[in-house]
Scaffold this motif. Structure first.
Motif, PDB file in Angstrom:
ATOM      1  N   GLU A 144       3.849  -0.059 -16.304  1.00 20.70           N
ATOM      2  CA  GLU A 144       5.047  -0.216 -15.486  1.00 20.70           C
ATOM      3  C   GLU A 144       6.106   0.795 -15.898  1.00 20.70           C
ATOM      4  O   GLU A 144       6.041   1.374 -16.984  1.00 20.70           O
ATOM      5  CB  GLU A 144       5.595  -1.631 -15.619  1.00 20.70           C
ATOM      6  N   ALA A 145       7.059   0.985 -15.013  1.00 19.34           N
ATOM      7  CA  ALA A 145       8.220   1.837 -15.292  1.00 19.34           C
ATOM      8  C   ALA A 145       9.444   1.168 -14.687  1.00 19.34           C
ATOM      9  O   ALA A 145       9.403   0.691 -13.550  1.00 19.34           O
ATOM     10  CB  ALA A 145       8.030   3.221 -14.696  1.00 19.34           C
ATOM     11  N   ASN A 172       0.807  -1.209   0.000  1.00 20.86           N
ATOM     12  CA  ASN A 172       0.000   0.000   0.000  1.00 20.86           C
ATOM     13  C   ASN A 172       0.845   1.266   0.000  1.00 20.86           C
ATOM     14  O   ASN A 172       1.601   1.506   0.924  1.00 20.86           O
ATOM     15  CB  ASN A 172      -0.926  -0.020   1.221  1.00 20.86           C
ATOM     16  N   ASN A 173       0.683   2.062  -1.041  1.00 14.33           N
ATOM     17  CA  ASN A 173       1.226   3.414  -1.100  1.00 14.33           C
ATOM     18  C   ASN A 173       0.096   4.318  -0.601  1.00 14.33           C
ATOM     19  O   ASN A 173      -0.941   4.420  -1.246  1.00 14.33           O
ATOM     20  CB  ASN A 173       1.610   3.746  -2.540  1.00 14.33           C
ATOM     21  N   PRO A 174       0.255   4.986   0.536  1.00 10.55           N
ATOM     22  CA  PRO A 174      -0.860   5.720   1.142  1.00 10.55           C
ATOM     23  C   PRO A 174      -1.442   6.850   0.296  1.00 10.55           C
ATOM     24  O   PRO A 174      -2.608   7.183   0.444  1.00 10.55           O
ATOM     25  CB  PRO A 174      -0.286   6.260   2.453  1.00 10.55           C
ATOM     26  N   GLN A 175      -0.653   7.454  -0.588  1.00 12.23           N
ATOM     27  CA  GLN A 175      -1.168   8.553  -1.410  1.00 12.23           C
ATOM     28  C   GLN A 175      -1.677   8.104  -2.777  1.00 12.23           C
ATOM     29  O   GLN A 175      -2.241   8.895  -3.521  1.00 12.23           O
ATOM     30  CB  GLN A 175      -0.075   9.617  -1.641  1.00 12.23           C
ATOM     31  N   LEU A 176      -1.474   6.859  -3.131  1.00 10.16           N
ATOM     32  CA  LEU A 176      -1.758   6.395  -4.491  1.00 10.16           C
ATOM     33  C   LEU A 176      -3.219   6.568  -4.899  1.00 10.16           C
ATOM     34  O   LEU A 176      -3.503   7.104  -5.964  1.00 10.16           O
ATOM     35  CB  LEU A 176      -1.336   4.935  -4.663  1.00 10.16           C
ATOM     36  N   ILE A 178       1.715  -0.929 -11.634  1.00  8.59           N
ATOM     37  CA  ILE A 178       0.435  -0.551 -11.034  1.00  8.59           C
ATOM     38  C   ILE A 178      -0.661  -1.125 -11.922  1.00  8.59           C
ATOM     39  O   ILE A 178      -0.607  -1.008 -13.151  1.00  8.59           O
ATOM     40  CB  ILE A 178       0.283   0.979 -10.920  1.00  8.59           C
ATOM     41  N   THR A 179      -1.654  -1.747 -11.288  1.00  2.00           N
ATOM     42  CA  THR A 179      -2.793  -2.322 -12.002  1.00  2.00           C
ATOM     43  C   THR A 179      -4.072  -1.734 -11.420  1.00  2.00           C
ATOM     44  O   THR A 179      -4.232  -1.672 -10.198  1.00  2.00           O
ATOM     45  CB  THR A 179      -2.808  -3.860 -11.874  1.00  2.00           C
ATOM     46  N   VAL A 222       5.689   6.836  -9.887  1.00  2.00           N
ATOM     47  CA  VAL A 222       4.239   6.628  -9.719  1.00  2.00           C
ATOM     48  C   VAL A 222       3.473   7.591 -10.617  1.00  2.00           C
ATOM     49  O   VAL A 222       2.493   7.205 -11.259  1.00  2.00           O
ATOM     50  CB  VAL A 222       3.822   6.777  -8.238  1.00  2.00           C
ATOM     51  N   LYS A 223       3.913   8.832 -10.680  1.00  2.00           N
ATOM     52  CA  LYS A 223       3.251   9.822 -11.542  1.00  2.00           C
ATOM     53  C   LYS A 223       3.287   9.378 -13.000  1.00  2.00           C
ATOM     54  O   LYS A 223       2.287   9.465 -13.704  1.00  2.00           O
ATOM     55  CB  LYS A 223       3.924  11.180 -11.359  1.00  2.00           C
TER      56      LYS A 223
END
Length: 174
Positions: free
Chosen positions: A138-139, A48-52, A115-116, A155-156
């Motif tokens: 993906e990156a 979990n990324n809290p800001q995602l 990220i999915t 993420v951006k």
């Protein structure tokens, strides 16, 4: 002189036909489609990324409200978009080793952020265009980046790619 008038008429007819078949904004949305509701995306990823979720939700809302003529609403929208983040993972992709280090130190030279997102799209004006799909991107980045650099730049980048895919599937219908 007569030839010039005929040429102008021919181009006018072609332009009229093309403009009636295609919207030059690139949108395939029906002209009757005027409102959109984009619900907050939920983060159900194991890591979990809290800001995602908040970042993704804000970015997708901005994309649709800034690049279409649709108006946001909370009541009886023509288009409803909602979903969940189902995967957020960072995995090594390239391994490097140092033969000079004791024990042959093996570490990741590059990592991959994936990220999915699962999306539910409901079009109440044209129900046949509605769908439930999974979008992923993906990156790859250097393992030298710290977690703060990953969660801002990488993420951006991945969010933007996924939002492009969603936007194109809904608005451009490609």
């Amino acid at each position: 002189m007569k030839f010039r008038h005929l040429t102008y008429f021919f181009f006018l007819v072609i332009f009229s036909i093309l403009s009636s078949c295609y919207s030059f904004t690139g949108s395939s949305l029906s002209p009757e489609t005027q409102t959109i509701q984009i619900n907050e995306f939920i983060n159900n990823a194991p890591l979990n990324n809290p800001q995602l979720a908040q970042q993704f939700s804000t970015d997708i809302q901005n994309r649709f409200l800034q690049r279409t003529t649709l108006k946001g609403t909370k009541e009886n929208p023509d288009i409803l978009i909602e979903g969940e983040i189902t995967d957020y993972s960072i995995t090594p992709t390239t391994i490097s080793s140092s033969v000079n280090a004791p024990g042959g130190n093996i570490q990741a030279a590059q990592n991959k952020l994936t990220i999915t997102v699962k999306v539910h799209y409901e079009n109440r004006i044209e129900p046949d265009k509605s769908f439930d799909r999974v979008f992923s991107d993906e990156a790859v980045f250097s393992s030298d980046l710290d977690i703060q650099q990953i969660e801002t730049a990488q993420v951006k980048l991945v969010n933007e790619r996924i939002i492009n895919k969603i936007f194109n599937d809904i608005v451009a219908n490609w």
